[in-house]
Every structure is written in C-alpha cells, then in structure tokens.
Write a protein that holds these residues in place. Structure first.
Motif, PDB file in Angstrom:
ATOM      1  N   LEU A 118     -23.403 -48.056   9.929  1.00  0.00           N
ATOM      2  CA  LEU A 118     -22.396 -48.527   9.246  1.00  0.00           C
ATOM      3  C   LEU A 118     -22.387 -48.680   7.953  1.00  0.00           C
ATOM      4  N   VAL A 119     -21.697 -47.825   6.931  1.00  0.00           N
ATOM      5  CA  VAL A 119     -22.156 -48.469   5.745  1.00  0.00           C
ATOM      6  C   VAL A 119     -20.434 -48.852   5.337  1.00  0.00           C
ATOM      7  N   ILE A 120     -20.710 -50.560   4.249  1.00  0.00           N
ATOM      8  CA  ILE A 120     -19.324 -50.850   3.946  1.00  0.00           C
ATOM      9  C   ILE A 120     -19.546 -50.927   2.148  1.00  0.00           C
ATOM     10  N   PHE A 121     -18.282 -50.304   1.307  1.00  0.00           N
ATOM     11  CA  PHE A 121     -18.946 -50.647   0.006  1.00  0.00           C
ATOM     12  C   PHE A 121     -17.348 -50.504  -0.475  1.00  0.00           C
ATOM     13  N   SER A 122     -17.930 -51.239  -1.693  1.00  0.00           N
ATOM     14  CA  SER A 122     -17.134 -51.312  -2.817  1.00  0.00           C
ATOM     15  C   SER A 122     -16.751 -49.687  -3.315  1.00  0.00           C
ATOM     16  N   PRO A 123     -15.067 -49.690  -3.313  1.00  0.00           N
ATOM     17  CA  PRO A 123     -14.279 -48.365  -3.993  1.00  0.00           C
ATOM     18  C   PRO A 123     -15.046 -47.718  -5.319  1.00  0.00           C
ATOM     19  N   GLU A 124     -14.750 -48.666  -5.973  1.00  0.00           N
ATOM     20  CA  GLU A 124     -15.576 -48.833  -7.547  1.00  0.00           C
ATOM     21  C   GLU A 124     -16.668 -48.335  -7.682  1.00  0.00           C
ATOM     22  N   LEU A 125     -17.830 -48.335  -6.285  1.00  0.00           N
ATOM     23  CA  LEU A 125     -19.346 -47.999  -6.494  1.00  0.00           C
ATOM     24  C   LEU A 125     -19.313 -45.959  -6.549  1.00  0.00           C
ATOM     25  N   VAL A 126     -19.567 -45.193  -7.394  1.00  0.00           N
ATOM     26  CA  VAL A 126     -19.855 -44.181  -7.700  1.00  0.00           C
ATOM     27  C   VAL A 126     -21.199 -44.070  -6.458  1.00  0.00           C
ATOM     28  N   HIS A 127     -20.796 -43.126  -5.477  1.00  0.00           N
ATOM     29  CA  HIS A 127     -21.648 -42.976  -4.547  1.00  0.00           C
ATOM     30  C   HIS A 127     -21.353 -41.207  -4.726  1.00  0.00           C
ATOM     31  N   TYR A 128     -23.151 -40.190  -3.771  1.00  0.00           N
ATOM     32  CA  TYR A 128     -22.737 -38.966  -3.287  1.00  0.00           C
ATOM     33  C   TYR A 128     -23.490 -38.168  -2.902  1.00  0.00           C
ATOM     34  N   ALA A 129     -23.667 -37.858  -1.527  1.00  0.00           N
ATOM     35  CA  ALA A 129     -24.624 -36.901  -0.640  1.00  0.00           C
ATOM     36  C   ALA A 129     -25.477 -35.785  -0.874  1.00  0.00           C
ATOM     37  N   PRO A 130     -26.797 -35.923  -0.713  1.00  0.00           N
ATOM     38  CA  PRO A 130     -26.841 -34.497  -1.671  1.00  0.00           C
ATOM     39  C   PRO A 130     -26.680 -33.262  -0.038  1.00  0.00           C
ATOM     40  N   THR A 131     -27.776 -32.506  -1.191  1.00  0.00           N
ATOM     41  CA  THR A 131     -26.791 -31.832  -0.352  1.00  0.00           C
ATOM     42  C   THR A 131     -27.726 -31.847   1.404  1.00  0.00           C
ATOM     43  N   GLN A 132     -27.110 -31.266   2.282  1.00  0.00           N
ATOM     44  CA  GLN A 132     -27.587 -31.643   3.696  1.00  0.00           C
ATOM     45  C   GLN A 132     -28.235 -30.822   4.632  1.00  0.00           C
ATOM     46  N   LYS A 133     -29.066 -30.501   5.636  1.00  0.00           N
ATOM     47  CA  LYS A 133     -29.282 -29.712   6.204  1.00  0.00           C
ATOM     48  C   LYS A 133     -28.763 -29.506   7.611  1.00  0.00           C
ATOM     49  N   ASP A 134     -28.444 -30.774   7.967  1.00  0.00           N
ATOM     50  CA  ASP A 134     -27.547 -30.344  10.202  1.00  0.00           C
ATOM     51  C   ASP A 134     -25.788 -30.311   9.591  1.00  0.00           C
ATOM     52  N   GLY A 135     -25.489 -30.397   9.981  1.00  0.00           N
ATOM     53  CA  GLY A 135     -23.792 -30.353  10.023  1.00  0.00           C
ATOM     54  C   GLY A 135     -23.828 -31.960  10.727  1.00  0.00           C
ATOM     55  N   ARG A 136     -22.256 -32.663  10.667  1.00  0.00           N
ATOM     56  CA  ARG A 136     -22.768 -33.730  10.865  1.00  0.00           C
ATOM     57  C   ARG A 136     -20.763 -34.586  11.095  1.00  0.00           C
ATOM     58  N   TYR A 137     -20.521 -35.488  11.982  1.00  0.00           N
ATOM     59  CA  TYR A 137     -20.058 -35.665  11.914  1.00  0.00           C
ATOM     60  C   TYR A 137     -19.278 -38.127  11.134  1.00  0.00           C
ATOM     61  N   PHE A 138     -18.314 -37.939  10.448  1.00  0.00           N
ATOM     62  CA  PHE A 138     -18.718 -39.523  10.613  1.00  0.00           C
ATOM     63  C   PHE A 138     -17.154 -40.286  10.527  1.00  0.00           C
ATOM     64  N   VAL A 139     -16.535 -40.896  10.445  1.00  0.00           N
ATOM     65  CA  VAL A 139     -15.453 -41.765  10.205  1.00  0.00           C
ATOM     66  C   VAL A 139     -15.750 -42.330   9.131  1.00  0.00           C
ATOM     67  N   ARG A 140     -14.349 -42.353   8.367  1.00  0.00           N
ATOM     68  CA  ARG A 140     -14.095 -43.432   7.072  1.00  0.00           C
ATOM     69  C   ARG A 140     -12.940 -43.982   7.227  1.00  0.00           C
ATOM     70  N   LEU A 141     -13.402 -44.706   6.571  1.00  0.00           N
ATOM     71  CA  LEU A 141     -12.201 -46.165   7.123  1.00  0.00           C
ATOM     72  C   LEU A 141     -12.108 -46.413   5.350  1.00  0.00           C
ATOM     73  N   ASP A 142     -10.654 -46.868   5.001  1.00  0.00           N
ATOM     74  CA  ASP A 142     -10.266 -47.704   3.955  1.00  0.00           C
ATOM     75  C   ASP A 142      -9.461 -48.792   4.055  1.00  0.00           C
ATOM     76  N   PHE A 143     -10.097 -49.795   3.196  1.00  0.00           N
ATOM     77  CA  PHE A 143      -9.367 -51.154   3.622  1.00  0.00           C
ATOM     78  C   PHE A 143      -8.991 -51.965   2.217  1.00  0.00           C
ATOM     79  N   HIS A 144      -7.550 -52.348   3.359  1.00  0.00           N
ATOM     80  CA  HIS A 144      -6.650 -53.127   1.373  1.00  0.00           C
ATOM     81  C   HIS A 144      -7.112 -54.615   1.006  1.00  0.00           C
ATOM     82  N   LYS A 145      -6.225 -54.511  -0.346  1.00  0.00           N
ATOM     83  CA  LYS A 145      -6.851 -55.627  -1.188  1.00  0.00           C
ATOM     84  C   LYS A 145      -6.230 -56.918  -0.130  1.00  0.00           C
TER      85      LYS A 145
END
Length: 145
Positions: A118-145
């Motif tokens: 589980l990775v939790i981070f500030s929504p202002e932070l620029v982020h990216y995922a480089p090209t992945q070799k395998d498929g994946r599943y994940f759940v994205r969660l958003d939290f209110h102020k």
C-alpha cells in the motif's frame, strides 16, 4: 491508527487483504479507462474492495472519497502526472499483483511495487510508472480533505 506525516508512506500491512481481493477480482467488469496513459489500462468498479478501502481509511484517519480497481496488460506505462483536483488530501494505491516501480521524480524517491504493498501519498506529487513487463491489478483510493 498511523499518522501520515510524510508526503510518501508505504506499508505491506495489507498483504492479506490484497491476496483476498485478487482472488475475487475476476468477477469485476473492467472497461476501457479514460484518464490513464497507455492503451492497455482498464478500470472497473471493485465491490469487493469496500471493506479493505474502509479499513485503510480508518487505519490512517482519512475520509474515503472513492476507489476503483485497475487492470493493466503487459507493456503498460503511466506518464508523469499528479492527482490533485482541489478536493483530495491523500491518494493511495494498493497493489494486488505484479511487480514494478512507482517513481516520484521531484522527491527523488522510487518504490518497488509488489503484491500487498500500500502506497499513500500527497496528490500534489508528480509520479509515474515506467514501462512494466507484466500486467497487474491494483486498487486506487482517493481521500477527501
């Protein structure tokens, strides 16, 4: 309850939840995603994630806004971006399968992504995922102020 002082926080404490969700996620209806980079990304409602999403919110004293499941095929890439729309306090990603990296260039941080992380981070932070070799599943969660 854990306090989130840092802009980037990660834990493997939700590995059991991730394994349980991955076992059930085959019943999720994935559709072509809008708003994500790459042609091989699909997004879907994940009714099975409700209990886990609430547990994460309660563990970190956050107010859950929304969550959804994401399925990626191999050779997927997410371009550098931020998630702030003015209403978010934190964003989280719970990885259910696959391995790879999540990079925060402005912070000089690179995290391994693996099932159960589980990775939790500030929504202002620029982020990216480089090209992945395998498929994946994940759940994205958003939290209110």
């Amino acid at each position: 309850m854990t306090s989130l002082v840092d802009n980037i926080y990660f834990t493997d404490d939700f590995a059991d939840d991730a394994a349980d969700l991955l076992a059930k996620i085959g019943n999720t209806d994935f559709t072509e995603s809008q708003g994500f980079s790459g042609d091989n990304t699909k997004r879907g409602e994940c009714k099975y994630a409700d209990e886990t999403a609430k547990a994460i919110a309660n563990s970190f004293d956050l107010k859950l806004k929304s969550y959804f499941a994401i399925k990626t095929e191999s050779r997927y890439f997410v371009a550098p971006h931020h998630d702030q729309d003015g209403s978010l306090e934190k964003v989280a990603v719970l990885y259910l399968s696959g391995t790879g990296r999540l990079i925060f260039p402005g912070e000089g941080r690179e995290l391994e992504t693996k099932a159960g992380r589980l990775v939790i981070f500030s929504p202002e932070l620029v982020h990216y995922a480089p090209t992945q070799k395998d498929g994946r599943y994940f759940v994205r969660l958003d939290f209110h102020k």
